[in-house]
Design a protein around this motif. Sequence first.
Motif, PDB file in Angstrom:
ATOM      1  N   VAL A  94       0.856  -1.182   0.000  1.00 21.30           N
ATOM      2  CA  VAL A  94       0.000   0.000   0.000  1.00 21.30           C
ATOM      3  C   VAL A  94       0.894   1.234   0.000  1.00 21.30           C
ATOM      4  O   VAL A  94       1.493   1.584   1.016  1.00 21.30           O
ATOM      5  N   THR A  95       0.995   1.877  -1.130  1.00 22.70           N
ATOM      6  CA  THR A  95       1.919   3.011  -1.258  1.00 22.70           C
ATOM      7  C   THR A  95       1.404   4.217  -0.489  1.00 22.70           C
ATOM      8  O   THR A  95       0.207   4.451  -0.371  1.00 22.70           O
ATOM      9  N   GLY A  96       2.338   4.972   0.029  1.00 24.12           N
ATOM     10  CA  GLY A  96       1.998   6.214   0.719  1.00 24.12           C
ATOM     11  C   GLY A  96       1.603   6.019   2.163  1.00 24.12           C
ATOM     12  O   GLY A  96       1.293   6.989   2.854  1.00 24.12           O
ATOM     13  N   ASN A  97       1.568   4.802   2.661  1.00 27.01           N
ATOM     14  CA  ASN A  97       1.194   4.524   4.044  1.00 27.01           C
ATOM     15  C   ASN A  97       2.374   3.927   4.789  1.00 27.01           C
ATOM     16  O   ASN A  97       3.305   3.359   4.191  1.00 27.01           O
ATOM     17  N   SER A  98       2.334   4.014   6.107  1.00 29.46           N
ATOM     18  CA  SER A  98       3.329   3.313   6.903  1.00 29.46           C
ATOM     19  C   SER A  98       3.026   1.821   6.848  1.00 29.46           C
ATOM     20  O   SER A  98       1.949   1.400   6.416  1.00 29.46           O
ATOM     21  N   LEU A  99       3.977   1.011   7.284  1.00 29.56           N
ATOM     22  CA  LEU A  99       3.765  -0.434   7.274  1.00 29.56           C
ATOM     23  C   LEU A  99       2.588  -0.824   8.153  1.00 29.56           C
ATOM     24  O   LEU A  99       1.816  -1.724   7.801  1.00 29.56           O
ATOM     25  N   LEU A 100       2.421  -0.162   9.284  1.00 29.65           N
ATOM     26  CA  LEU A 100       1.303  -0.496  10.166  1.00 29.65           C
ATOM     27  C   LEU A 100      -0.022  -0.107   9.522  1.00 29.65           C
ATOM     28  O   LEU A 100      -1.023  -0.830   9.657  1.00 29.65           O
ATOM     29  N   ASP A 101      -0.048   1.031   8.808  1.00 31.74           N
ATOM     30  CA  ASP A 101      -1.265   1.417   8.089  1.00 31.74           C
ATOM     31  C   ASP A 101      -1.555   0.422   6.966  1.00 31.74           C
ATOM     32  O   ASP A 101      -2.708   0.064   6.698  1.00 31.74           O
ATOM     33  N   GLY A 102      -0.489  -0.010   6.281  1.00 37.81           N
ATOM     34  CA  GLY A 102      -0.652  -0.996   5.220  1.00 37.81           C
ATOM     35  C   GLY A 102      -1.183  -2.314   5.755  1.00 37.81           C
ATOM     36  O   GLY A 102      -2.013  -2.972   5.127  1.00 37.81           O
ATOM     37  N   LEU A 103      -0.708  -2.705   6.942  1.00 39.61           N
ATOM     38  CA  LEU A 103      -1.196  -3.924   7.590  1.00 39.61           C
ATOM     39  C   LEU A 103      -2.682  -3.793   7.906  1.00 39.61           C
ATOM     40  O   LEU A 103      -3.477  -4.714   7.640  1.00 39.61           O
ATOM     41  N   ASP A 104      -3.063  -2.654   8.448  1.00 38.63           N
ATOM     42  CA  ASP A 104      -4.468  -2.432   8.791  1.00 38.63           C
ATOM     43  C   ASP A 104      -5.340  -2.464   7.537  1.00 38.63           C
ATOM     44  O   ASP A 104      -6.427  -3.056   7.532  1.00 38.63           O
ATOM     45  N   HIS A 105      -4.864  -1.836   6.464  1.00 35.85           N
ATOM     46  CA  HIS A 105      -5.611  -1.833   5.203  1.00 35.85           C
ATOM     47  C   HIS A 105      -5.779  -3.256   4.685  1.00 35.85           C
ATOM     48  O   HIS A 105      -6.880  -3.653   4.249  1.00 35.85           O
ATOM     49  N   ALA A 106      -4.708  -4.040   4.722  1.00 42.97           N
ATOM     50  CA  ALA A 106      -4.769  -5.418   4.227  1.00 42.97           C
ATOM     51  C   ALA A 106      -5.728  -6.256   5.050  1.00 42.97           C
ATOM     52  O   ALA A 106      -6.484  -7.077   4.506  1.00 42.97           O
ATOM     53  N   LEU A 107      -5.724  -6.075   6.366  1.00 42.51           N
ATOM     54  CA  LEU A 107      -6.620  -6.849   7.227  1.00 42.51           C
ATOM     55  C   LEU A 107      -8.076  -6.517   6.934  1.00 42.51           C
ATOM     56  O   LEU A 107      -8.932  -7.413   6.915  1.00 42.51           O
ATOM     57  N   ARG A 108      -8.368  -5.240   6.749  1.00 46.39           N
ATOM     58  CA  ARG A 108      -9.748  -4.859   6.453  1.00 46.39           C
ATOM     59  C   ARG A 108     -10.199  -5.444   5.111  1.00 46.39           C
ATOM     60  O   ARG A 108     -11.330  -5.915   4.973  1.00 46.39           O
ATOM     61  N   ALA A 109      -9.298  -5.424   4.123  1.00 46.32           N
ATOM     62  CA  ALA A 109      -9.640  -5.990   2.816  1.00 46.32           C
ATOM     63  C   ALA A 109      -9.833  -7.499   2.912  1.00 46.32           C
ATOM     64  O   ALA A 109     -10.781  -8.055   2.343  1.00 46.32           O
ATOM     65  N   LEU A 110      -8.954  -8.178   3.620  1.00 43.06           N
ATOM     66  CA  LEU A 110      -9.088  -9.627   3.796  1.00 43.06           C
ATOM     67  C   LEU A 110     -10.369  -9.977   4.525  1.00 43.06           C
ATOM     68  O   LEU A 110     -11.060 -10.947   4.171  1.00 43.06           O
ATOM     69  N   HIS A 111     -10.700  -9.204   5.547  1.00 45.39           N
ATOM     70  CA  HIS A 111     -11.932  -9.459   6.286  1.00 45.39           C
ATOM     71  C   HIS A 111     -13.137  -9.375   5.358  1.00 45.39           C
ATOM     72  O   HIS A 111     -14.034 -10.231   5.405  1.00 45.39           O
ATOM     73  N   GLY A 112     -13.168  -8.382   4.492  1.00 47.19           N
ATOM     74  CA  GLY A 112     -14.276  -8.243   3.564  1.00 47.19           C
ATOM     75  C   GLY A 112     -14.394  -9.415   2.607  1.00 47.19           C
ATOM     76  O   GLY A 112     -15.496  -9.799   2.213  1.00 47.19           O
ATOM     77  N   LEU A 113     -13.250  -9.992   2.240  1.00 46.57           N
ATOM     78  CA  LEU A 113     -13.261 -11.121   1.317  1.00 46.57           C
ATOM     79  C   LEU A 113     -13.661 -12.427   1.986  1.00 46.57           C
ATOM     80  O   LEU A 113     -14.324 -13.276   1.381  1.00 46.57           O
ATOM     81  N   LEU A 114     -13.271 -12.622   3.239  1.00 46.27           N
ATOM     82  CA  LEU A 114     -13.420 -13.914   3.909  1.00 46.27           C
ATOM     83  C   LEU A 114     -14.576 -13.979   4.899  1.00 46.27           C
ATOM     84  O   LEU A 114     -14.954 -15.072   5.329  1.00 46.27           O
ATOM     85  N   GLU A 115     -15.125 -12.835   5.255  1.00 44.25           N
ATOM     86  CA  GLU A 115     -16.084 -12.762   6.355  1.00 44.25           C
ATOM     87  C   GLU A 115     -17.242 -13.736   6.200  1.00 44.25           C
ATOM     88  O   GLU A 115     -17.575 -14.487   7.122  1.00 44.25           O
ATOM     89  N   ALA A 116     -17.900 -13.731   5.036  1.00 44.06           N
ATOM     90  CA  ALA A 116     -19.133 -14.509   4.875  1.00 44.06           C
ATOM     91  C   ALA A 116     -18.870 -16.003   4.832  1.00 44.06           C
ATOM     92  O   ALA A 116     -19.649 -16.793   5.368  1.00 44.06           O
ATOM     93  N   ASP A 117     -17.787 -16.435   4.214  1.00 41.81           N
ATOM     94  CA  ASP A 117     -17.549 -17.867   4.028  1.00 41.81           C
ATOM     95  C   ASP A 117     -16.876 -18.524   5.219  1.00 41.81           C
ATOM     96  O   ASP A 117     -16.957 -19.752   5.365  1.00 41.81           O
TER      97      ASP A 117
END
Length: 597
Positions: free
Chosen positions: A420-443
Amino acid sequence: MTRRSARLDALAHPDFRSDLEQIARDTGRTDQQVMRDARKYLREMSAKPSPLVAGFGGWAAGLVWRRNYRKVHYDRRDLERLAELETDHPLVFLPSHKSQLDHAVLHNMLWRNGRPPNYTAAGVNMNFFLLGPIIRRSGSFFIRRRIGDRPVYKRVLRAYLAHLLEQGHPVEWYIEGTRSRTGRVLPPTYGLLTYAAEALWNDRCGDIQAVPVSISYDHVEEIEPYVAEQRGATKRRETFTWMVKSILMMGRDYGDIHVRLGAPLSMAEYFGGHAEADRRGMVAALGTEICSRINRATPVTATSLVASAILGNTGPLGLSPVRLGEVVDELVRDAGARRLPIVEGLVALDQAGIERIAGRLARRGIVTIDRATSGSGGTSPTYRIEPDQRLAASFYRNTIAHHYMVPAAAEVAIASAARVTGNSLLDGLDHALRALHGLLEADFFLPDPGVFAGQVTSELTRRVPAWESLLLAEGPAAVLDRLRPHRAPWALRHFLEACWVVAGQIAEEQSGRPSDTEGLLRSALERSLAYAGQGRISAEAASLPLLSAGFRMATRHGTAATEPGSTPGAGALATELARFLESIETPERTGLRPVAG
């Protein structure tokens, strides 16, 4: 259980009569015509329980499962707690559905403990010669799988279920609606669950206790037809001949069966003081919570760990017995450290036991044992799984994959943090977790994003106490190295691969043309089989149920619509999935592109 209470007129309630009159007006029919249909449907579906036949059925059910299995493991204290609950409120048993034996296992377990049989919803396809009358008199009621536009049928089914609950009878149906061909718990169906909730809202009963039930098998008899259906074959039809052949083919050593009762859930407390409009929206959340509790109760079995260990081997050679033992032993210790539910005897599993399980999988053709001459002149076996058997092996892996979503997500999110460009690594981690949650939540029935992120953080801290400092000082690679052995390659990758194939397929559809879901999934299956043959995705990703999960994911993200303009959304989803897949350590896979081509 008495004949009188079981046969009380379910059609006599004033609300039912009023609804039937409205249906008659809406359809232009007479009240007598509509009532005649209602009585016909009630005769078709209703159980006619007999204590004698129910007792015989409970005994016979034990004979059936014992043809293949040694023992059913369960905790009698769970049944004792249920006995206390049902003194005031009806129980609704909601089992997972892995095998045709599920009902026999649960029926026999209840019978052996002196409990009355559940009134169980069975598909009307099971109402055939000999078997139908027996299970009807054992407490089963038959429902059609495809109701279609039959308002009278729907209203009769709703009235019959409300009648059973009002009378305090225990009721049972499969929350998934059908058997899982992949080993995962499927998304819940809401028809009967909604009818039960309506019985509560209409004051037919004061409360309903929903009882999640996990039924797991060391080995499942139906693996071969499950694999065929995942590859596109038609489901075999259940008939008297099918039943006889199934019983005659039994007599194998399939190990044990494990029944776990999840934490019961009070539906009255769950819906609370919400208005009816809000409560109806909560039925879906209730179904998800029940499936989540089934997952949490499902134990890790030795077979699932052995299959996962061999599936997770990415090297060109198979696993030696020593290496297989090391991998399984690490997984057992990890399950203990994370306090996962485990089957009896798993902690004591030794090398000989691991090799016995691998040998049992080999006798079923799932595992291949190669024997090479060792330096001492003897033979040394290695274990591997051929591409055409990975789908069969993945059934056992998938029964426990949900237990590894948190560590798998942690690995993928860490690896994706720098993307995730323009973000710190911790912000990038948070962004990735939110995206993964959206993909995996229902199944995978994940908790809300905040709770899920907290679980991932806790898992990272458990395995790498100073992970934040390490991430900021040395980057994701250093943290990933400390997180070995990784879970994402065998627990999550195949699921994301199937979703990626479907998203790419949708992206290549001509914009604006009517969507043919079945045709799209067939095309996606052909594509996934080709990609698996090329080594671009794992062989177990080429599965119609997993591709269907990918289609549902695309629908949730608004990318499977039929209107023009849906293609860019599908392409974006495919790109996001491809990025996550690139974050999973897959040295043997190349050529993954954002949009399948």
